[in-house]
Design a protein around this motif. Structure first.
Motif, mmCIF file in Angstrom:
data_model
loop_
_atom_site.group_PDB
_atom_site.id
_atom_site.type_symbol
_atom_site.label_atom_id
_atom_site.label_comp_id
_atom_site.label_asym_id
_atom_site.label_seq_id
_atom_site.Cartn_x
_atom_site.Cartn_y
_atom_site.Cartn_z
ATOM 1 N N ASN A 30 0.810 -1.229 0.000
ATOM 2 C CA ASN A 30 0.000 0.000 0.000
ATOM 3 C C ASN A 30 0.839 1.273 0.000
ATOM 4 N N LEU A 31 2.138 1.165 -0.237
ATOM 5 C CA LEU A 31 3.026 2.319 -0.249
ATOM 6 C C LEU A 31 3.442 2.650 -1.676
ATOM 7 N N ILE A 32 3.570 3.942 -1.969
ATOM 8 C CA ILE A 32 3.969 4.430 -3.283
ATOM 9 C C ILE A 32 5.491 4.573 -3.314
ATOM 10 N N VAL A 33 6.141 3.858 -4.246
ATOM 11 C CA VAL A 33 7.593 3.909 -4.385
ATOM 12 C C VAL A 33 7.925 4.498 -5.753
ATOM 13 N N ILE A 34 8.689 5.601 -5.758
ATOM 14 C CA ILE A 34 9.004 6.306 -6.999
ATOM 15 C C ILE A 34 10.515 6.371 -7.212
ATOM 16 N N PRO A 35 10.953 6.511 -8.471
ATOM 17 C CA PRO A 35 12.385 6.670 -8.745
ATOM 18 C C PRO A 35 12.840 8.091 -8.443
ATOM 19 N N VAL A 36 13.957 8.226 -7.751
ATOM 20 C CA VAL A 36 14.527 9.537 -7.429
ATOM 21 C C VAL A 36 16.018 9.497 -7.714
ATOM 22 N N GLU A 37 16.499 10.454 -8.483
ATOM 23 C CA GLU A 37 17.924 10.560 -8.758
ATOM 24 C C GLU A 37 18.513 11.686 -7.913
ATOM 25 N N ILE A 38 19.550 11.353 -7.133
ATOM 26 C CA ILE A 38 20.183 12.335 -6.251
ATOM 27 C C ILE A 38 21.645 12.467 -6.633
ATOM 28 N N ILE A 65 27.288 7.732 -2.916
ATOM 29 C CA ILE A 65 26.459 8.852 -3.328
ATOM 30 C C ILE A 65 27.146 10.127 -2.866
ATOM 31 N N GLN A 66 27.142 11.110 -3.713
ATOM 32 C CA GLN A 66 27.739 12.396 -3.355
ATOM 33 C C GLN A 66 26.742 13.189 -2.530
ATOM 34 N N LEU A 67 27.207 13.738 -1.400
ATOM 35 C CA LEU A 67 26.386 14.605 -0.563
ATOM 36 C C LEU A 67 27.096 15.944 -0.419
ATOM 37 N N ASN A 68 26.344 17.011 -0.531
ATOM 38 C CA ASN A 68 26.918 18.352 -0.503
ATOM 39 C C ASN A 68 26.654 19.050 0.825
ATOM 40 N N ASN A 69 27.602 19.866 1.271
ATOM 41 C CA ASN A 69 27.440 20.756 2.437
ATOM 42 C C ASN A 69 26.858 20.008 3.633
ATOM 43 N N GLY A 91 21.989 21.795 -0.831
ATOM 44 C CA GLY A 91 22.429 22.041 -2.193
ATOM 45 C C GLY A 91 22.538 20.808 -3.063
ATOM 46 N N ASN A 92 21.673 19.820 -2.850
ATOM 47 C CA ASN A 92 21.711 18.601 -3.644
ATOM 48 C C ASN A 92 20.821 18.712 -4.879
ATOM 49 N N ASN A 97 12.209 12.062 -13.147
ATOM 50 C CA ASN A 97 11.864 12.255 -14.558
ATOM 51 C C ASN A 97 12.204 13.689 -14.969
ATOM 52 N N ASN A 98 11.199 14.501 -15.336
ATOM 53 C CA ASN A 98 11.455 15.889 -15.733
ATOM 54 C C ASN A 98 11.127 16.890 -14.633
ATOM 55 N N LEU A 99 11.110 16.440 -13.394
ATOM 56 C CA LEU A 99 11.018 17.332 -12.237
ATOM 57 C C LEU A 99 12.420 17.485 -11.664
ATOM 58 N N GLU A 100 12.855 18.712 -11.462
ATOM 59 C CA GLU A 100 14.209 18.945 -10.979
ATOM 60 C C GLU A 100 14.233 19.964 -9.849
ATOM 61 N N ASN A 101 15.139 19.730 -8.923
ATOM 62 C CA ASN A 101 15.424 20.680 -7.854
ATOM 63 C C ASN A 101 16.943 20.733 -7.702
ATOM 64 N N HIS A 102 17.516 21.908 -7.911
ATOM 65 C CA HIS A 102 18.969 22.068 -7.870
ATOM 66 C C HIS A 102 19.482 22.465 -6.482
ATOM 67 N N ASP A 103 18.584 22.607 -5.527
ATOM 68 C CA ASP A 103 19.005 23.060 -4.193
ATOM 69 C C ASP A 103 18.161 22.360 -3.131
ATOM 70 N N GLN A 104 18.217 21.041 -3.107
ATOM 71 C CA GLN A 104 17.370 20.252 -2.217
ATOM 72 C C GLN A 104 18.096 19.917 -0.915
ATOM 73 N N MET A 105 17.403 20.148 0.189
ATOM 74 C CA MET A 105 17.898 19.726 1.491
ATOM 75 C C MET A 105 17.592 18.242 1.686
ATOM 76 N N LEU A 106 18.535 17.523 2.286
ATOM 77 C CA LEU A 106 18.389 16.092 2.506
ATOM 78 C C LEU A 106 18.944 15.733 3.878
ATOM 79 N N TYR A 107 18.215 14.867 4.584
ATOM 80 C CA TYR A 107 18.710 14.326 5.849
ATOM 81 C C TYR A 107 19.101 12.871 5.630
#
Length: 432
Positions: A30-38, A65-69, A91-92, A97-107
């Protein structure tokens, strides 16, 4: 989970001026699993409306995986454990797909023990939520397993025939919807529920004497799920009815979590519980965070029976094992791509094939359940269910074999201390 507050500069955008983007997803437990490129690494994330920030917690099958800052922090989450050591990374580059974020915070959770992949049966590396919903109108079609992300300026609500639109409240980056529950009698209790696509359960309710939210008499103790800080337990039960807008679900599966697991969370934002994937998958959903509304339309899953763990067995992947399989029939005939005569291969001698297959183990047994009374134990290696070798099935398919229907006899072949043992039991109704 509790995270420090961040600025709002980070956001996802549709590239090349596209008005929308379609993303295919897997529906697992019952969980939605999507592809994410980081930062160039291809991963799989759970799409979770119940989280405000993106979290990476498992890289077991990834080299790096590369992690920034990066800086060190600690995270408080649901569960019976201590706060987790983690990293915050700014700054990740995220791409879906065609959704992009050039400054994403990640924990990044550093505890290797927190890994959802074994219980899911597929690699799962993290969770993402509010960051994706904030700037788009999002259509979730559980039937086709597609999500459409629309730029609000290009969205036309007139195309949504048959949908019922309801108000949605966004509190602390989480979506809340109002509904009604009917417990053991016909008394209606108004509740404020958090949408939680990151929970595979149906509905959670928080006990509240003032609001008359009371645990029904027929219930049992059960494992409810895993939070960032450990396991969550509570009482499993069912309620007479759950009402969301004009939609009514009879005898809905419900859980009352032990509220001690929430003691690390500062405030519950006025909510009385949550709606999980086993309810949400019964609808095609339009989530419109920018305009504070949600639209629902029932789909093919709407009248499906609620699924209970009738056997009392929890299973998960635990590495791989080597098996020997005969790959010809008694006449020496084999389907093969080599030396074909039509669509079969004629072999002159007995042949076998050695294969590495996922190992499935019993990770938990509910006390007093049919499986426990039959003598099954945590750690048993599961070999077959009713004569069907489990390595031929996905993990969630094996779970269905174990919990088919009330009155079904289940025969389980397991390996324990290098011995094969056969157990049998009958699935019983939980609330008689």
């Amino acid at each position: 989970m509790i995270f420090p507050l961040l600025g709002i500069s980070q956001s996802f955008n549709l590239v090349k001026g596209k008005p929308s983007e379609k993303v295919k997803f897997n529906l697992v437990n019952n969980l939605i699993v999507i592809p994410v490129e980081i930062n160039g690494s291809k991963l799989s994330f759970i799409l979770d409306t119940g989280v405000s920030k993106s979290v990476l917690f498992s890289l077991s099958d990834q080299d790096s995986i590369q992690l920034n800052n990066v800086s060190e922090i600690s995270i408080n989450g649901l569960g019976d454990g201590e706060p987790l050591k983690a990293l915050s990374s700014k700054g990740n580059f995220f791409r879906i797909n065609n959704l992009e974020n050039h400054d994403q915070m990640l924990y990044v959770v550093l505890d290797k023990g927190f890994n959802l992949s074994p219980a899911m049966g597929i690699p799962v590396h993290g969770i993402i939520g509010y960051d994706l919903f904030r700037d788009f109108i999002v259509e979730i079609n559980y039937g086709t397993k597609n999500i459409l992300f629309y730029h609000p300026e290009f969205y036309n609500y007139k195309r949504n025939k048959g949908f019922e639109t309801l108000p949605l409240e966004i509190i602390n980056q989480r979506a809340m919807i109002k509904g009604d529950v009917f417990l053991e009698d016909e008394t209606k209790v108004e509740v404020n529920l958090m949408l939680d696509t990151g929970s595979g359960d149906a509905v959670w309710l928080f006990p509240d004497e003032e609001k008359d939210i009371r645990l029904p008499d027929k219930n049992f103790e059960d494992f409810l799920g895993r939070g960032l800080s450990g396991s969550i337990f509570g009482k499993r039960t069912k309620i007479r009815r759950l009402q969301i807008g004009s939609y009514s679900l009879e005898d809905a599966k419900a859980a009352f979590p032990d509220m001690d697991f929430f003691k690390k969370i500062k405030g519950l934002d006025g909510r009385n519980g949550s709606l999980g994937g086993e309810v949400l998958k019964r609808f095609n959903i339009i989530l419109d965070y920018p305009n504070n509304r949600i639209a629902l339309r029932r789909n093919k899953y709407f009248n499906a029976p609620f699924q209970y763990n009738l056997s009392g067995v929890e299973i998960q992947h635990d590495g791989v094992r080597l098996i020997s399989q005969r790959i010809t029939d008694a006449n020496g005939i084999l389907d093969s791509e080599e030396r074909k005569f039509g669509n079969v291969q004629i072999l002159m001698e007995h042949k076998t094939r050695l294969s590495l297959v996922p190992e499935i183990v019993i990770s938990g047994i509910r006390a007093g359940s049919p499986a426990a009374l039959a003598g099954l134990q945590e750690g048993d290696l599961l070999l077959s269910v009713n004569g069907k070798s489990v390595h031929n099935y996905k993990l969630q398919e094996v779970t269905k074999l174990l919990n088919e229907r009330e009155g079904k006899e289940i025969r389980i072949l397991i390996e324990r201390y290098n011995k094969d043992l056969l157990f049998s039991f009958v699935l019983k109704e939980l609330f008689k």
